[in-house]
Design a protein around this motif. Structure first.
Motif, short mmCIF file in Angstrom:
data_model
loop_
_atom_site.label_atom_id
_atom_site.label_comp_id
_atom_site.label_asym_id
_atom_site.label_seq_id
_atom_site.Cartn_x
_atom_site.Cartn_y
_atom_site.Cartn_z
N ALA A 129 -7.97 -8.52 -9.49
CA ALA A 129 -8.86 -8.34 -8.34
C ALA A 129 -8.44 -9.17 -7.13
O ALA A 129 -8.86 -8.88 -6.02
CB ALA A 129 -10.30 -8.68 -8.73
N VAL A 130 -7.63 -10.22 -7.36
CA VAL A 130 -7.22 -11.09 -6.25
C VAL A 130 -5.71 -11.00 -6.02
O VAL A 130 -5.26 -10.58 -4.95
CB VAL A 130 -7.64 -12.55 -6.48
N THR A 131 -4.93 -11.39 -7.02
CA THR A 131 -3.48 -11.51 -6.83
C THR A 131 -2.80 -10.16 -6.65
O THR A 131 -1.92 -10.01 -5.79
CB THR A 131 -2.86 -12.27 -8.01
N PHE A 132 -3.19 -9.17 -7.43
CA PHE A 132 -2.53 -7.86 -7.34
C PHE A 132 -2.69 -7.25 -5.94
O PHE A 132 -1.69 -6.92 -5.30
CB PHE A 132 -3.06 -6.93 -8.42
N PRO A 133 -3.91 -7.07 -5.43
CA PRO A 133 -4.01 -6.49 -4.08
C PRO A 133 -3.38 -7.37 -3.01
O PRO A 133 -2.80 -6.86 -2.04
CB PRO A 133 -5.51 -6.32 -3.86
N PHE A 134 -3.47 -8.70 -3.17
CA PHE A 134 -2.83 -9.59 -2.19
C PHE A 134 -1.33 -9.36 -2.15
O PHE A 134 -0.73 -9.27 -1.06
CB PHE A 134 -3.12 -11.05 -2.52
N ASN A 135 -0.71 -9.24 -3.33
CA ASN A 135 0.74 -9.03 -3.37
C ASN A 135 1.13 -7.68 -2.79
O ASN A 135 2.14 -7.57 -2.08
CB ASN A 135 1.25 -9.14 -4.81
N ILE A 136 0.36 -6.64 -3.09
CA ILE A 136 0.70 -5.31 -2.59
C ILE A 136 0.64 -5.28 -1.06
O ILE A 136 1.50 -4.70 -0.40
CB ILE A 136 -0.25 -4.25 -3.19
N ILE A 137 -0.37 -5.92 -0.49
CA ILE A 137 -0.58 -5.85 0.96
C ILE A 137 0.24 -6.89 1.71
O ILE A 137 0.85 -6.60 2.75
CB ILE A 137 -2.08 -6.01 1.28
N PHE A 138 0.27 -8.13 1.20
CA PHE A 138 0.89 -9.24 1.94
C PHE A 138 2.10 -9.85 1.24
O PHE A 138 3.11 -10.15 1.88
CB PHE A 138 -0.13 -10.35 2.19
N GLY A 139 1.99 -10.08 -0.06
CA GLY A 139 3.01 -10.84 -0.78
C GLY A 139 4.37 -10.20 -0.76
O GLY A 139 5.39 -10.87 -0.49
N ILE A 140 4.45 -8.90 -1.05
CA ILE A 140 5.75 -8.22 -1.10
C ILE A 140 6.44 -8.24 0.26
O ILE A 140 7.63 -8.59 0.34
CB ILE A 140 5.59 -6.79 -1.64
N PRO A 141 5.76 -7.90 1.37
CA PRO A 141 6.43 -8.00 2.67
C PRO A 141 6.94 -9.41 2.99
O PRO A 141 8.03 -9.57 3.56
CB PRO A 141 5.35 -7.57 3.66
#
Length: 318
Positions: free
Chosen positions: A293-305
């Protein structure tokens, strides 16, 4: 973004909604345990077959060693943040460490597609590296959870032996070695079971995890702002370390970025299944909710870029 609308994620959401509306939906404990065992065997087998397919090279060796080293070391930042910032006991902090040292397949697959789109395609052997990174962190998380707890087995050495001989860990690592030894040809007779049924079983598992995570979250309210911050900080820190290590060992920018994406992700498939069997008394909903609920969406939206930009920048320095 399409990862948010995959059947697996939607089944997790269904479990969460069912818990929120206080439905009596439940997965029987015996079935839930059987599904967890199936997932461990399937993940291990397929990982071993993927490594067998990719073959061996200097870059694979460097990436594999770097991945295993990261998987063993990166649980520590998550563990100490959970202990110091989140003020959790050793068992629950160890469960979080196992999730944050291990990897998310969906995050990795999404990251690989992003890398292709920006012209930084990762080497094919990074799939094998992903497989290698799952088990060591789970082992380390279980050890961190049990070390120094004063169990009947006594010393930290006994705790380490216990961690390595736990049934779920033996199944995960043993099935990986089986897949590696039999290869694609030997795997083909059982592929319909372990490949054809995998996503369906994963949907059931995540439905159960959605129920567990939301019900425990509603009951305990244990996902504090400090733990939310920890989930983001660990993702950024681990991802940054992964990119730097990948660059230092000589990987191409795309593969270094892929290693960073793996390091910065958090498992919500292999780790919950193993931790549920190995540490039955922890609040499993807490690390699962943090990871999904926290790390996965954060990575998809911000972390990977961020990781992609960092890999590009580092490639100009070396």
């Amino acid at each position: 973004m399409d990862a948010f609308f995959s059947p697996m994620i939607l089944f997790f959401a269904l479990g969460s909604v069912a818990a929120l509306i206080r439905s009596d939906l439940a997965i029987p404990e015996t079935i839930s345990k059987a599904v967890a065992l199936y997932l461990m065997a399937a993940i291990g087998l397929k990982g071993g077959v993927q490594l067998s397919d990719s073959g061996y090279s200097g870059d694979l060796l460097a990436a594999g060693l770097a991945g295993v080293a990261l998987s063993l070391l990166l649980p520590f930042p998550a563990f100490w943040l959970a202990r110091l910032l989140g003020r959790l006991d050793r068992m629950n902090a160890g469960a979080i460490a196992a999730h944050y040292g291990s990897v998310s397949v969906v995050t990795f697959v999404t990251g690989v597609e992003v890398l292709k789109g920006v012209g930084l395609a990762a080497d094919g052997f990074m799939v094998a590296v992903m497989a290698l990174m799952e088990a060591p962190a789970i082992l380390m998380g279980i050890w961190l959870a049990r070390a120094g707890t004063g169990t009947t087995h006594g010393s930290n050495g006994h705790s380490m032996v216990e961690a390595f001989t736990n049934g779920s860990v033996v199944l995960l690592t043993g099935s990986f070695l089986i897949g590696l030894s039999v290869g694609r040809e030997g795997f083909s007779p059982v592929a319909p079971l372990f490949e054809g049924g995998f996503k369906g079983m994963l949907c059931l598992f995540l439905l159960d995890m959605g129920l567990i995570a939301t019900r425990q979250f509603m009951e305990t309210r244990s996902l504090t702002p400090a733990l939310v911050i920890s989930a983001v900080v660990v993702a950024l820190f681990n991802g940054t370390v992964g990119v730097f290590v990948g660059t230092l060992v000589g990987l191409a920018p795309g593969s270094a970025a892929a290693l960073g994406i793996l390091a910065g992700s958090a498992s919500y498939i292999a780790a919950p299944a193993a931790v549920r069997l190995a540490l039955p008394h922890v609040n499993l909903g807490l690390p699962l909710t943090m990871a999904l609920a926290v790390t996965f969406p954060f990575n998809i939206i911000f972390g990977i870029p961020v990781i992609v930009a960092m890999a590009r920048w580092l490639s100009t320095l070396w």
